[in-house]
Design a protein around this motif. Structure first.
Motif, PDB file in Angstrom:
ATOM      1  N   HIS A 118       0.333 -15.194  -8.371  1.00  0.00           N
ATOM      2  CA  HIS A 118      -1.000 -15.396  -7.815  1.00  0.00           C
ATOM      3  C   HIS A 118      -2.020 -14.549  -8.578  1.00  0.00           C
ATOM      4  CE1 HIS A 118       1.567 -16.647  -4.453  1.00  0.00           C
ATOM      5  NE2 HIS A 118       0.580 -17.460  -4.177  1.00  0.00           N
ATOM      6  N   ASP A 124      -4.125 -22.991 -13.264  1.00  0.00           N
ATOM      7  CA  ASP A 124      -3.173 -23.907 -12.634  1.00  0.00           C
ATOM      8  C   ASP A 124      -2.323 -24.614 -13.687  1.00  0.00           C
ATOM      9  OD1 ASP A 124      -3.970 -23.250 -10.065  1.00  0.00           O
ATOM     10  OD2 ASP A 124      -5.219 -25.036  -9.796  1.00  0.00           O
ATOM     11  N   GLU A 125      -2.974 -25.063 -14.775  1.00  0.00           N
ATOM     12  CA  GLU A 125      -2.248 -25.738 -15.855  1.00  0.00           C
ATOM     13  C   GLU A 125      -1.235 -24.814 -16.516  1.00  0.00           C
ATOM     14  OE1 GLU A 125      -4.901 -27.631 -18.635  1.00  0.00           O
ATOM     15  OE2 GLU A 125      -5.900 -28.754 -17.032  1.00  0.00           O
ATOM     16  N   LEU A 126      -1.507 -23.521 -16.504  1.00  0.00           N
ATOM     17  CA  LEU A 126      -0.581 -22.544 -17.076  1.00  0.00           C
ATOM     18  C   LEU A 126       0.566 -22.201 -16.125  1.00  0.00           C
ATOM     19  CD1 LEU A 126      -3.103 -20.082 -18.743  1.00  0.00           C
ATOM     20  CD2 LEU A 126      -1.571 -21.675 -19.900  1.00  0.00           C
ATOM     21  N   GLY A 127       0.500 -22.717 -14.898  1.00  0.00           N
ATOM     22  CA  GLY A 127       1.568 -22.467 -13.944  1.00  0.00           C
ATOM     23  C   GLY A 127       1.298 -21.328 -12.983  1.00  0.00           C
ATOM     24  N   TYR A 128       0.083 -20.792 -13.010  1.00  0.00           N
ATOM     25  CA  TYR A 128      -0.290 -19.742 -12.082  1.00  0.00           C
ATOM     26  C   TYR A 128      -0.956 -20.358 -10.852  1.00  0.00           C
ATOM     27  CZ  TYR A 128       0.329 -16.669 -16.115  1.00  0.00           C
ATOM     28  OH  TYR A 128       0.842 -15.995 -17.185  1.00  0.00           O
ATOM     29  N   THR A 129      -0.961 -19.629  -9.760  1.00  0.00           N
ATOM     30  CA  THR A 129      -1.680 -20.036  -8.563  1.00  0.00           C
ATOM     31  C   THR A 129      -2.925 -19.161  -8.461  1.00  0.00           C
ATOM     32  OG1 THR A 129       0.381 -20.614  -7.444  1.00  0.00           O
ATOM     33  CG2 THR A 129      -1.555 -20.274  -6.057  1.00  0.00           C
ATOM     34  N   ALA A 131       4.409 -15.292 -19.762  1.00  0.00           N
ATOM     35  CA  ALA A 131       4.563 -16.617 -19.162  1.00  0.00           C
ATOM     36  C   ALA A 131       4.863 -16.501 -17.668  1.00  0.00           C
ATOM     37  CB  ALA A 131       5.674 -17.385 -19.854  1.00  0.00           C
ATOM     38  N   PRO A 132       4.335 -17.429 -16.867  1.00  0.00           N
ATOM     39  CA  PRO A 132       4.602 -17.388 -15.420  1.00  0.00           C
ATOM     40  C   PRO A 132       6.057 -17.680 -15.106  1.00  0.00           C
ATOM     41  CG  PRO A 132       3.285 -19.310 -15.971  1.00  0.00           C
ATOM     42  CD  PRO A 132       3.459 -18.514 -17.225  1.00  0.00           C
ATOM     43  N   ARG A 172      -6.300 -18.901 -21.970  1.00  0.00           N
ATOM     44  CA  ARG A 172      -4.833 -18.979 -21.920  1.00  0.00           C
ATOM     45  C   ARG A 172      -4.214 -17.817 -22.680  1.00  0.00           C
ATOM     46  NH1 ARG A 172      -3.378 -23.142 -25.597  1.00  0.00           N
ATOM     47  NH2 ARG A 172      -3.451 -21.372 -27.025  1.00  0.00           N
TER      48      ARG A 172
END
Length: 116
Positions: free
Chosen positions: A2, A21-26, A115-116, A106
């Motif tokens: 998060h 969001d596209e990177l995988g984070y919330t 990386a997430p 990014r």
């Protein structure tokens, strides 16, 4: 993971949230420092990064970062500013200049968190 995004410009905040969001984070959104502090002070809310505009309407980003570090001493902080050359970044914190590209955001977040 998060990430708390504090940005008073709705369109800029939306863009940042989309990229994260596209990177995988919330991304958790706040439009002012007061709203961000409520999130930061909630011990149930896990956060991996605070990304804040330097020029918020109710508090400078540097002051918000200081208050954030009082309750979350190890929280990484990323400042965003259209006047990056005039911002003194406290030790252990990071800066990205506005306007920034999706790739720059990014790369900066990945450099800070991996990386997430």
């Amino acid at each position: 993971m998060h990430l708390l995004v504090v940005e008073d410009d709705d369109i800029v905040r939306m863009l940042i949230v989309e990229v994260l969001d596209e990177l995988g984070y919330t991304a958790i959104e706040a439009d002012c420092a007061d709203a961000a502090l409520k999130i930061l002070e909630d011990p149930a809310q896990s956060l991996a990064l605070l990304m804040t505009d330097v020029g918020l309407p109710d508090m400078r980003g540097e002051e918000l970062a200081g208050k954030a570090r009082e309750v979350r001493p190890l929280l990484p902080v990323l400042f965003a500013s259209g006047y990056a050359e005039n911002v003194e970044v406290p030790t252990g914190m990071h800066l990205i200049g506005k306007p920034f590209s999706i790739d720059q955001l990014r790369d900066k977040v990945l450099a800070i968190l991996g990386a997430p």
